[in-house]
Structures are given as C-alpha cells and as structure tokens.
Design a protein around this motif. Structure first.
Motif, PDB file in Angstrom:
ATOM      1  N   GLY A 297       0.836  -1.218   0.000  1.00  0.00           N
ATOM      2  CA  GLY A 297       0.000   0.000   0.000  1.00  0.00           C
ATOM      3  C   GLY A 297       0.860   1.253   0.000  1.00  0.00           C
ATOM      4  O   GLY A 297       2.058   1.220   0.295  1.00  0.00           O
TER       5      GLY A 297
ATOM      6  N   GLY B   9       0.382   4.055   1.815  1.00  0.00           N
ATOM      7  CA  GLY B   9       0.519   4.726   3.115  1.00  0.00           C
ATOM      8  C   GLY B   9       0.330   6.233   3.032  1.00  0.00           C
ATOM      9  O   GLY B   9       1.029   7.002   3.686  1.00  0.00           O
ATOM     10  N   THR B  10      -0.666   6.662   2.239  1.00  0.00           N
ATOM     11  CA  THR B  10      -0.826   8.109   2.007  1.00  0.00           C
ATOM     12  C   THR B  10      -1.216   8.874   3.265  1.00  0.00           C
ATOM     13  O   THR B  10      -0.956  10.065   3.363  1.00  0.00           O
ATOM     14  CB  THR B  10      -1.893   8.378   0.924  1.00  0.00           C
ATOM     15  OG1 THR B  10      -3.082   7.684   1.285  1.00  0.00           O
ATOM     16  CG2 THR B  10      -1.424   7.899  -0.441  1.00  0.00           C
TER      17      THR B  10
ATOM     18  N   LYS C 113       5.489   2.369   5.372  1.00  0.00           N
ATOM     19  CA  LYS C 113       4.698   2.527   6.602  1.00  0.00           C
ATOM     20  C   LYS C 113       4.991   1.402   7.583  1.00  0.00           C
ATOM     21  O   LYS C 113       5.061   1.599   8.793  1.00  0.00           O
ATOM     22  CB  LYS C 113       3.216   2.530   6.201  1.00  0.00           C
ATOM     23  CG  LYS C 113       2.233   2.444   7.313  1.00  0.00           C
ATOM     24  CD  LYS C 113       0.808   2.648   6.820  1.00  0.00           C
ATOM     25  CE  LYS C 113       0.229   1.441   6.118  1.00  0.00           C
ATOM     26  NZ  LYS C 113      -1.213   1.605   5.816  1.00  0.00           N
TER      27      LYS C 113
ATOM     28  N   GLN D 285       3.514  -6.636  -6.006  1.00  0.00           N
ATOM     29  CA  GLN D 285       2.231  -6.189  -6.543  1.00  0.00           C
ATOM     30  C   GLN D 285       2.568  -4.917  -7.328  1.00  0.00           C
ATOM     31  O   GLN D 285       2.842  -3.878  -6.734  1.00  0.00           O
ATOM     32  CB  GLN D 285       1.249  -5.882  -5.402  1.00  0.00           C
ATOM     33  CG  GLN D 285      -0.125  -5.478  -5.897  1.00  0.00           C
ATOM     34  CD  GLN D 285      -1.009  -4.910  -4.796  1.00  0.00           C
ATOM     35  OE1 GLN D 285      -0.530  -4.328  -3.821  1.00  0.00           O
ATOM     36  NE2 GLN D 285      -2.311  -5.054  -4.948  1.00  0.00           N
TER      37      GLN D 285
ATOM     38  N   PRO E  27      -0.894  -0.982  -6.832  1.00  0.00           N
ATOM     39  CA  PRO E  27      -1.709  -1.252  -5.635  1.00  0.00           C
ATOM     40  C   PRO E  27      -3.205  -1.216  -5.933  1.00  0.00           C
ATOM     41  O   PRO E  27      -3.866  -0.206  -5.766  1.00  0.00           O
ATOM     42  CB  PRO E  27      -1.302  -0.148  -4.643  1.00  0.00           C
ATOM     43  CG  PRO E  27      -0.727   0.937  -5.473  1.00  0.00           C
ATOM     44  CD  PRO E  27      -0.228   0.329  -6.742  1.00  0.00           C
TER      45      PRO E  27
ATOM     46  N   GLY F 143      -5.539  -2.874  -4.445  1.00  0.00           N
ATOM     47  CA  GLY F 143      -6.388  -3.214  -3.317  1.00  0.00           C
ATOM     48  C   GLY F 143      -5.874  -4.428  -2.575  1.00  0.00           C
ATOM     49  O   GLY F 143      -5.025  -5.183  -3.065  1.00  0.00           O
TER      50      GLY F 143
ATOM     51  N   PRO G 138      -0.030  -5.560   8.782  1.00  0.00           N
ATOM     52  CA  PRO G 138       0.916  -5.156   9.831  1.00  0.00           C
ATOM     53  C   PRO G 138       0.648  -3.779  10.431  1.00  0.00           C
ATOM     54  O   PRO G 138       1.157  -3.490  11.508  1.00  0.00           O
ATOM     55  CB  PRO G 138       2.275  -5.145   9.121  1.00  0.00           C
ATOM     56  CG  PRO G 138       2.048  -5.645   7.755  1.00  0.00           C
ATOM     57  CD  PRO G 138       0.596  -5.707   7.475  1.00  0.00           C
TER      58      PRO G 138
END
Ligand code: UTP
Length: 296
Positions: free
Chosen positions: A15, A17-18, A29, A105, A108, A110, A132
């Motif tokens: 992801g 991590g925005t 993140k 991936q 991203p 999802g 995590p």
C-alpha cells in the motif's frame, strides 16, 4: 478432526501509506517503529509465536527496505562484534534462508489483489494474513496472558478448521467505519459468521463485531479473488471474496482477547507508542513522569 497446519503467512505491504505522508514517501509505513520495533516486526513475531514458518511479503515499489530488515546486515554485525556489542537485539530479524519470500504487486489495486499476488507461493494450503499496520497486543492479565492474536486464532482453527477472521467489539456508534460480521451461534470466543458487511449504517449493522487485520483462509479464496471485479473504491476487496466463501466452507470469527491499535492512522500510531512505552519495564516509569510533566 485434524486440519492442515498453518505454515505460511502473507503480509500485504504494497500500500501507499498516504495517510502518513510525508513520513512514508521514502520509508514504508510498515517500518515505522513503535518505540524500537518496526510494525512489520511485531506482525512477524506474532506469526512465529503461532507456529508459522514462512513469511510471504507482497511488496511494491519503494518497499525493499522491509526485505533488508530481515536480511543479515553484515557490516553492522561485524562492527558490532568487533566492539563487543551484543547481537541479541537482532535475533528477531533473523530467518532461515528460504523462509522469507517476496512477490511484487506492481500496482496497488487493493488488499484482495495483493493477496491474490501470492497465490503461487501459497499453493494449495490454508494460510494466514496479517495487516501489519494493525498492531494486535494480547491481554497481559488472566490465563493465557500475552497470547498473540494469531496464536489465539490458530488454537481455534485446530478445533473448527475452515476460515477464520479476528474480530473486536466496538461501541455501536463506531461500526460504520469498519467491516462488520453478521453473527450466527457463539461459543466462547468463537462466533459463526453468516455474512460480512462493509461499513454499514448504524441502524443496519448486524453486530458490533468489527473485522480486524488477521485472517486464516483456505486456498480456494484465491480462485474467488481471481474471478472478482473491483468493489468499493475501485479496489479488489478481500471482504467481498471472503463473503462469497460463506456457506461453502466453515467460517468463524474469533473475538480477540487483547487490544488493537490502528497504526495506519496517526492517532492510533501515537496511542500505540504511548501505551507500549508506558508498559515497558525499561522505560515505563520515566515515560509516565514525562507524560505527567507534559500534561502540566
Ligand atoms: P490500507 O487500507 O491501510 O492502505 O491497506 P495503505 O495504502 O497502506 O494506506 P493509506 O490508506 O494510503 O494511508 C491495508 C494493508 O493492505 C496493504 C497495505 O500495505 C496495508 O498493509 N495493501 C493495500 C496492499 O498491499 N496493496 C494494496 O493495493 C492496498
């Protein structure tokens, strides 16, 4: 009945991590530390406690530092040894070669898509999933003190098999922010799952048991994810794929005896830092005094 053991865990860490920018521009993140352990280390420790051997990271661009964290840091170790420093602090980041596996991936798309990226490595075995950024800390009082979330789930799995998700009870006015289970029969910490609802309006919420970031799933979920289009937010949703498996395989929720900190958002991260620092033997008293000073 004996069920196939859970030997593999998937950690979706691709992801963006925005919510944590700019901190997460160059640092994943999952490497943000709660005091002195990165979030990913807490999750991996929890997996090992549950008897899981193989850690599968679904990574993406800019996330290679996560893999470095679990590698041998030769120069560091050499220098530390020369200076007579204890290498024990690095123990939890060491792995048998072959037990850390990564897949990429590329985009991203999802959480569901991230899990699907691990299909070839998961193969035909049941597997665990850890998000995590959700930090799960087992109750420190009572019997089974300190038992981690996944260990509690693996113990339940030994009884019922099938698919399991961890849930937590929240005040009713908070349910609309989460995925919620439609509960069937309950026995102790185990509840049958009849359905899953994403972010229901309060009046329509079938329970106040919210899905938290730990799962044990059967490999068939990969086939379900494969044929699934995009759901909410234009992403391939794991919840949608799990919902389709209900009725075809056993599906239970385990109410986690412990606390969950949502470290994917800033407030949850600060709360986790403070809570865990206060509980540490080596610094708790000083942190308490410091907090009191700050509060005036
Ligand atoms: P989040 O919903 O927290 O998204 O993902 P995010 O991208 O990490 O963070 P924000 O919302 O932009 O701040 C939950 C978990 O799923 C992983 C994330 O890395 C996180 O561990 N994930 C999410 C993926 O691996 N791939 C995705 O496409 C989406």
């Amino acid at each position: 009945m004996s069920h196939k053991p859970i030997r593999k865990a998937v950690f979706p860490v691709a992801g963006l991590g925005t919510r944590f920018l700019p901190a997460t521009k160059a640092i994943p993140k999952e490497l943000l530390p709660i005091v002195d352990r990165p979030l990913i280390q807490y999750a991996v420790d929890e997996a090992r406690e549950a008897g899981i051997e193989q850690m599968i990271f679904v990574t993406g661009r800019g996330k290679t530092a996560i893999v470095e964290h679990f590698d041998v840091a030769y120069e560091l170790e050499d220098t530390m040894s020369e200076r007579g420093k204890d290498l024990g602090v690095l123990d939890s980041s060491r792995f048998t070669p072959g037990d850390i596996i990564t897949v990429r991936q590329q985009v991203p798309l999802g959480l569901g898509h991230a899990i699907w990226c691990a299909r070839a490595i998961v193969g035909n075995e049941p597997f665990a999933i850890f998000l995590p950024d959700e930090l799960m800390i087992g109750d420190t009082s009572g019997s089974g003190a300190g038992t981690g979330c996944m260990k509690q789930m693996v113990d339940a799995y030994a009884d019922v098999g099938g698919n399991l998700i961890s849930v937590l009870e929240v005040p009713e006015d908070e349910v609309s922010s989460y995925g919620v289970i439609d509960p069937g029969k309950t026995k102790g910490a185990l509840t049958e799952v009849k359905g899953l609802v994403e972010k229901p309006p309060i009046a329509q919420a079938p329970s106040n048991k919210i899905i938290s970031g730990r799962y044990i799933l059967q490999p068939e979920v990969m086939r379900t994810l494969e044929g699934q289009g995009k759901g909410a937010g234009g992403e391939i949703q794991l919840t949608d794929a799990m919902a389709k498996m209900i009725g075809t395989q056993p599906f239970h929720a385990v109410t986690f005896a412990g606390r969950r900190f949502d470290c994917g958002n800033k407030l949850g991260f600060v709360e986790a830092t403070l809570a865990l620092a206060l509980e540490r033997e080596d610094m708790g008293a000083e942190v308490r005094a410091m907090a009191q000073r700050l509060l005036g």
